[in-house]
Design an enzyme around this catalytic site. Structure first.
Site, short mmCIF file in Angstrom:
data_model
loop_
_atom_site.label_atom_id
_atom_site.label_comp_id
_atom_site.label_asym_id
_atom_site.label_seq_id
_atom_site.Cartn_x
_atom_site.Cartn_y
_atom_site.Cartn_z
N GLU A 108 10.54 16.41 14.27
CA GLU A 108 11.14 16.18 12.95
C GLU A 108 10.69 17.34 12.06
O GLU A 108 9.49 17.56 11.88
CB GLU A 108 10.59 14.85 12.43
CG GLU A 108 11.41 14.21 11.39
CD GLU A 108 10.82 12.85 10.95
OE1 GLU A 108 9.64 12.55 11.25
OE2 GLU A 108 11.56 12.11 10.30
N CYS A 157 13.88 10.91 6.43
CA CYS A 157 13.97 10.46 7.82
C CYS A 157 15.40 10.64 8.31
O CYS A 157 15.64 10.81 9.50
CB CYS A 157 13.55 9.01 7.93
SG CYS A 157 14.41 7.98 6.75
N GLU A 164 10.36 1.24 10.15
CA GLU A 164 11.34 2.29 9.80
C GLU A 164 10.63 3.61 10.04
O GLU A 164 9.82 4.04 9.22
CB GLU A 164 11.76 2.16 8.33
CG GLU A 164 12.46 0.86 7.98
CD GLU A 164 13.89 0.78 8.51
OE1 GLU A 164 14.42 1.79 9.00
OE2 GLU A 164 14.49 -0.31 8.44
N LYS A 198 0.86 -1.18 0.00
CA LYS A 198 0.00 0.00 0.00
C LYS A 198 0.90 1.23 0.00
O LYS A 198 1.44 1.61 1.03
CB LYS A 198 -0.90 0.02 1.24
CG LYS A 198 -1.99 1.07 1.14
CD LYS A 198 -2.42 1.66 2.45
CE LYS A 198 -1.49 2.71 2.96
NZ LYS A 198 -1.31 3.91 2.11
P1 NAD Z 1 2.84 8.64 7.58
O1 NAD Z 1 3.08 7.84 8.80
O2 NAD Z 1 1.84 9.72 7.63
O3 NAD Z 1 2.38 7.69 6.39
C1 NAD Z 1 3.12 6.57 6.00
C2 NAD Z 1 2.20 5.57 5.36
O4 NAD Z 1 1.28 5.12 6.33
C3 NAD Z 1 1.37 6.11 4.19
O5 NAD Z 1 1.27 5.09 3.22
C4 NAD Z 1 0.03 6.37 4.84
O6 NAD Z 1 -1.04 6.27 3.92
C5 NAD Z 1 -0.04 5.22 5.82
N1 NAD Z 1 -0.94 5.41 6.96
C6 NAD Z 1 -1.26 6.55 7.62
N2 NAD Z 1 -2.11 6.29 8.63
C7 NAD Z 1 -2.31 4.95 8.63
C8 NAD Z 1 -3.07 4.06 9.44
N3 NAD Z 1 -3.80 4.48 10.47
N4 NAD Z 1 -3.03 2.73 9.14
C9 NAD Z 1 -2.29 2.28 8.11
N5 NAD Z 1 -1.56 3.07 7.31
C10 NAD Z 1 -1.56 4.39 7.56
O7 NAD Z 1 4.26 9.15 7.11
P2 NAD Z 1 4.60 10.03 5.84
O8 NAD Z 1 4.21 11.43 6.13
O9 NAD Z 1 4.10 9.38 4.59
O10 NAD Z 1 6.18 9.89 5.81
C11 NAD Z 1 7.02 10.68 6.54
C12 NAD Z 1 7.50 9.94 7.77
O11 NAD Z 1 8.14 8.73 7.37
C13 NAD Z 1 8.55 10.71 8.55
O12 NAD Z 1 8.31 10.59 9.91
C14 NAD Z 1 9.85 10.01 8.15
O13 NAD Z 1 10.88 10.14 9.08
C15 NAD Z 1 9.40 8.60 8.02
N6 NAD Z 1 10.33 7.84 7.17
C16 NAD Z 1 11.14 6.93 7.79
C17 NAD Z 1 12.05 6.23 7.02
C18 NAD Z 1 12.96 5.23 7.66
O14 NAD Z 1 13.52 4.42 6.93
N7 NAD Z 1 13.13 5.23 8.97
C19 NAD Z 1 12.15 6.45 5.64
C20 NAD Z 1 11.31 7.40 5.06
C21 NAD Z 1 10.39 8.08 5.85
#
Ligand code: NAD
Length: 485
Positions: free
Chosen positions: A388, A291, A257, A181
């Protein structure tokens, strides 16, 4: 180079389930260009029932995929790597259109994301076990590695290709089937990528993609389905915590992650040219939306003013614009909400006494742009040191001695990556032990590599992607005893 309209014309818009492109039961939703606010494509919106259908397909394909020779799985990944390399320009443009990063950075992500296909095509044929006798001498002990089983992947919008390949490639190499997804803000790259996997020879049902605006409603029943064996999530820490709680119900294996709050520590014995080059990369790559982005610049007092002067000169020169334009270094943030969030963090820091050295404003117009910004003298307790940033803002604080630098660097619930600049090797090696992060860059501003184990400690998550470790997220250890007769 292919035109934007031709590229969009050939980009899939449907769900991919059991080897078929199908409509979403919840209608369609628009995917927008963050540089203009224009709709790029209307694509399928999956319902929770569609999500379960995708899991059905992954479950149905699991046994045969696990029994497929590792060399065959490896060859599919290798062909996918070759095809992606051939089509690097198309994938780069698609990412820039839906996510906004400058084209040069999108090309870099195609290289980085593609390397996971090549790396895990090599790892697929190297999964090893153990054989030995028990200490009593009465039995043969066989230790083997089995694929975990059907996996569910949830990916973020900031690296639309690499966050998908970093999970899909090791899962396929290990013999697992998958439901992916992607983020609703940037789903096009994943759809184009699965089309490429099919061309590379991927059998039906092995990878299924559901795009949806109902992330929570679609994910919960998949996570609670006993047929699912593994959840791997990349995204924010708050969503990760919710998913861990859901996964706990079925004692589901998880990899997380999550978010970061990377310290970038500059000692007074650092080579400042290296530190400034490293800072520009660690901070402004991906428009600050990584991230691994350096979040807190912690600089030793004697060199703080000079470091601030040099980075400010570089940042003030950065070109802001649509990522498709030549020479642009800073594209748009992902949406208006991100601009408002960045603005609020800068306003709070300035209200608490920080000095604004350059930038500090959103850019008028249709897209969601924020000017690259440098703040110095950021006061302890400012929100920008705790949260962040996820935007192009470089925030500087100072420290007196090594102990204080270490204390400030570790003063966060996150622990993904740290950056240290020092010419003193003994100090650099000490920092490896003293800084509480899963990864560290010593005199370098980017650490990611498909051959390296990527991941964090503390609330930055659990599990590792890439490296020798990556495939083990998708394998479980099986022990068998055979009596010695
Ligand atoms: P997010 O948590 O808002 O969304 C990530 C994913 O989760 C999306 O696909 C979103 O649709 C889904 N999602 C949101 N709510 C959900 C729920 N209740 N149930 C299931 N899925 C759900 O994050 P974002 O804004 O897309 O990404 C940015 C974040 O990701 C930052 O915090 C960044 O640090 C982190 N990130 C971490 C890494 C790593 O490897 N550690 C890499 C890239 C990004």
């Amino acid at each position: 180079m292919i035109s934007e309209s031709t590229l969009l014309e050939k980009t899939p818009r449907q769900l991919f389930i059991g080897g078929e492109w199908v409509d979403g039961s919840a209608g369609t939703f628009p995917v927008k260009d963050p540089a203009t606010g224009d709709t790029l494509l209307e694509i399928a919106d999956a319902s929770p029932e569609d999500g379960i259908r995708a899991l059905d397909a992954a479950v149905a394909a699991q046994e045969e995929w696990a029994a497929t020779p590792p060399r065959t799985r490896s060859n599919i990944l290798r062909r996918a790597f070759d095809l992606l390399t051939e089509r690097a320009e198309e994938f780069a443009l698609l990412m820039t259109l839906e996510m906004g990063k400058p084209l040069a950075e999108s090309r870099g992500e195609v290289t980085y994301g593609g390397e996971f296909l090549r790396w895990f095509s090599e790892e697929a044929v190297r999964v090893a076990g153990r054989y030995g006798s028990n200490p009593e001498g009465t039995g043969h002990m066989l230790i083997s590695q089995r694929p975990v089983g059907p996996c569910f992947f949830i990916t973020p919008w900031n690296f639309p290709l690499a966050m998908a390949t970093r999970k899909i490639a090791p899962a396929l190499a290990a013999g697992c089937t998958v439901v992916v997804k992607p983020a609703e803000l940037t789903p096009l790259t994943t759809l184009a990528f699965v089309q490429l996997l099919v061309e590379a020879g991927l059998p039906a049902g092995v990878v299924n993609v559901v795009t949806t605006t109902h992330s929570g409603a679609l994910s919960a029943p998949i996570i609670s389905d006993p047929r699912l064996r593994k959840l791997s999530f990349t995204g924010s820490t708050p969503v990760g915590k919710k998913l861990i709680a859901q996964a706990a119900e079925g004692v589901l294996r998880v990899s997380m992650e999550l978010g970061g709050n990377a310290p970038f520590v500059v000692f007074d014995d650092a080579d400042l040219d290296k530190a400034v080059d490293g800072a520009m990369l660690a901070k402004f790559r991906n428009i600050g939306q990584a991230c691994t982005a350096a979040n807190r610049f912690i600089v030793q007092e004697p060199v703080a003013a000079e470091f601030a002067r040099r980075v400010t000169a570089r940042v003030a020169e950065m070109r802001v614009g649509r990522g498709t334009e030549d020479g642009v270094q800073i594209g748009p943030l992902i949406d208006r909400k991100a601009v408002e969030g960045t603005q609020a963090l800068v306003a709070d820091a300035v209200a608490r006494g920080a000095r604004l050295l350059t930038g500090g404003e959103s850019v008028e117009g249709a897209g969601s742009f924020y000017a690259p910004t440098v703040l110095s003298d950021v006061a302890a307790g400012s929100d920008i040191l705790r949260e962040e940033i996820f935007g192009p803002v470089l925030a500087i604080t100072t420290f007196a001695d090594e102990d204080e630098g270490v204390r400030l660097a570790n003063d966060t619930e996150f622990g993904l990556v740290s950056y240290v600049f020092t010419e003193d090797l003994a100090r650099g090696l000490r920092m490896i032990d003293r800084l509480d992060t899963g990864m560290m860059g010593l005199n370098v501003g980017v650490v990611s590599n498909a051959a390296a184990p990527f991941g964090g400690v503390k609330q930055s998550g659990m599990g590792r992607e890439g490296g020798l470790e990556g495939i083990h997220e998708y394998l479980s250890t099986k022990y068998t005893l055979v009596p010695a007769t």
